[in-house]
Design an enzyme around this catalytic site. Structure first.
Site, PDB file in Angstrom:
ATOM      1  N   GLY A  47       0.833  -1.199   0.000  1.00 23.33           N
ATOM      2  CA  GLY A  47       0.000   0.000   0.000  1.00 23.33           C
ATOM      3  C   GLY A  47       0.868   1.249   0.000  1.00 23.33           C
ATOM      4  O   GLY A  47       2.015   1.215   0.442  1.00 23.33           O
ATOM      5  N   GLN A  52       3.193  10.035   0.869  1.00 25.89           N
ATOM      6  CA  GLN A  52       4.497   9.370   1.008  1.00 25.89           C
ATOM      7  C   GLN A  52       5.419   9.673  -0.173  1.00 25.89           C
ATOM      8  O   GLN A  52       6.632   9.501  -0.071  1.00 25.89           O
ATOM      9  CB  GLN A  52       4.319   7.855   1.145  1.00 25.89           C
ATOM     10  CG  GLN A  52       3.661   7.439   2.452  1.00 25.89           C
ATOM     11  CD  GLN A  52       3.516   5.938   2.525  1.00 25.89           C
ATOM     12  OE1 GLN A  52       2.545   5.388   2.049  1.00 25.89           O
ATOM     13  NE2 GLN A  52       4.494   5.270   3.113  1.00 25.89           N
ATOM     14  N   CYS A  95       5.972  -0.075   7.273  1.00 27.57           N
ATOM     15  CA  CYS A  95       5.622   1.083   6.449  1.00 27.57           C
ATOM     16  C   CYS A  95       6.841   1.459   5.612  1.00 27.57           C
ATOM     17  O   CYS A  95       7.962   1.475   6.117  1.00 27.57           O
ATOM     18  CB  CYS A  95       5.233   2.246   7.360  1.00 27.57           C
ATOM     19  SG  CYS A  95       4.811   3.751   6.462  1.00 27.57           S
ATOM     20  N   LEU A  96       6.605   1.778   4.334  1.00 34.60           N
ATOM     21  CA  LEU A  96       7.723   2.151   3.461  1.00 34.60           C
ATOM     22  C   LEU A  96       8.414   3.430   3.943  1.00 34.60           C
ATOM     23  O   LEU A  96       9.566   3.672   3.600  1.00 34.60           O
ATOM     24  CB  LEU A  96       7.234   2.323   2.015  1.00 34.60           C
ATOM     25  CG  LEU A  96       6.676   1.048   1.350  1.00 34.60           C
ATOM     26  CD1 LEU A  96       6.218   1.352  -0.059  1.00 34.60           C
ATOM     27  CD2 LEU A  96       7.712  -0.067   1.358  1.00 34.60           C
ATOM     28  N   HIS A 137      -4.414   1.565   7.429  1.00 26.49           N
ATOM     29  CA  HIS A 137      -3.053   2.125   7.483  1.00 26.49           C
ATOM     30  C   HIS A 137      -2.920   3.307   6.510  1.00 26.49           C
ATOM     31  O   HIS A 137      -2.372   4.351   6.863  1.00 26.49           O
ATOM     32  CB  HIS A 137      -2.065   1.001   7.147  1.00 26.49           C
ATOM     33  CG  HIS A 137      -0.623   1.393   7.119  1.00 26.49           C
ATOM     34  ND1 HIS A 137       0.318   0.872   7.987  1.00 26.49           N
ATOM     35  CD2 HIS A 137       0.067   2.254   6.313  1.00 26.49           C
ATOM     36  CE1 HIS A 137       1.507   1.411   7.716  1.00 26.49           C
ATOM     37  NE2 HIS A 137       1.387   2.239   6.691  1.00 26.49           N
ATOM     38  N   GLU A 138      -3.448   3.127   5.289  1.00 23.75           N
ATOM     39  CA  GLU A 138      -3.287   4.175   4.272  1.00 23.75           C
ATOM     40  C   GLU A 138      -4.188   5.382   4.546  1.00 23.75           C
ATOM     41  O   GLU A 138      -3.789   6.528   4.292  1.00 23.75           O
ATOM     42  CB  GLU A 138      -3.554   3.617   2.869  1.00 23.75           C
ATOM     43  CG  GLU A 138      -2.652   2.452   2.445  1.00 23.75           C
ATOM     44  CD  GLU A 138      -1.175   2.670   2.678  1.00 23.75           C
ATOM     45  OE1 GLU A 138      -0.711   3.828   2.609  1.00 23.75           O
ATOM     46  OE2 GLU A 138      -0.471   1.676   2.971  1.00 23.75           O
ATOM     47  N   HIS A 141      -2.476   7.486   6.863  1.00 21.26           N
ATOM     48  CA  HIS A 141      -1.445   8.301   6.200  1.00 21.26           C
ATOM     49  C   HIS A 141      -2.014   9.616   5.666  1.00 21.26           C
ATOM     50  O   HIS A 141      -1.403  10.670   5.828  1.00 21.26           O
ATOM     51  CB  HIS A 141      -0.840   7.550   5.007  1.00 21.26           C
ATOM     52  CG  HIS A 141       0.391   6.763   5.332  1.00 21.26           C
ATOM     53  ND1 HIS A 141       1.515   7.314   5.903  1.00 21.26           N
ATOM     54  CD2 HIS A 141       0.679   5.446   5.138  1.00 21.26           C
ATOM     55  CE1 HIS A 141       2.437   6.366   6.052  1.00 21.26           C
ATOM     56  NE2 HIS A 141       1.960   5.224   5.604  1.00 21.26           N
TER      57      HIS A 141
HETATM   58 NI    NI Z   1       2.763   3.288   5.545  1.00 25.65          NI
END
Ligand code: NI
Length: 173
Positions: A47, A52, A95-96, A137-138, A141
């Site tokens: 995701g 991000q 998380c990236l 999660h997204e 963000h």
């Molecule tokens: Ni993330």
């Protein structure tokens, strides 16, 4: 041709911005989504939220297909949770934007999410298991929330301190 964009990493304060709703799904948004999928698959991740890659818009890409399975890319424009189950589950998350760190996060087991697809059509789907987790999660963000915010204060502070130290070292060296 889609491009891989640079992913912001903790402690970048832009990750804390609240993203703006998309007013019109145009060529720019479609290009953003294509780049987000490219970036997400390259990472690899399941995701990604536009913030991000430093675009402050409520755009999310998700693909929870595994391994050799057929890809199931889904782009959500202006997603919002309209329902969450009372049943909650704890599972490890990463998380990236917080590379090489995993933590156990409690989330609703199932959620309903309303969003616009790339054609601008309103959609509502029920998500469960990994998909439900990634959706939550997204959406966090795009509201400036990171998964570490769901950890204990002690754990969160430790992660933030660690990434701040790495960033400082990178700036010096
Ligand atoms: Ni993330």
């Amino acid at each position: 041709m889609a491009d891989i964009r640079t992913v912001l990493v903790l402690p970048d304060s832009r990750l804390r911005l609240v993203s703006e709703p998309v007013a019109r799904i145009d060529a720019e948004i479609r290009a953003l989504v294509a780049d987000m999928f490219e970036t997400m698959y390259a990472a690899p991740g399941v995701g990604l939220a536009a913030i991000q890659v430093c675009v402050q818009k409520r755009v999310v890409t998700i693909d929870v297909s595994r391994g050799e399975e057929k890809k199931k890319p889904i782009a959500l424009i202006n997603p919002e949770l309209v329902w969450a189950s009372d049943e909650r589950v704890i599972h490890e998350e990463g998380c990236l934007s917080i590379p090489d760190y995993l933590g156990d996060v409690e989330r609703a087991e199932r959620v309903k999410v309303r969003y616009l697809d790339l054609e601008g059509a309103a959609q509502e789907i029920e998500a469960q298991e990994l998909f439900a987790r990634v959706v939550q999660h997204e959406i966090d963000h795009i509201n400036g929330v990171l998964f570490i915010d769901h950890l204990s204060r002690l754990k969160r502070d430790r992660v933030i301190k660690k990434f701040a130290k790495v960033a400082k070292r990178a700036a010096v060296g």
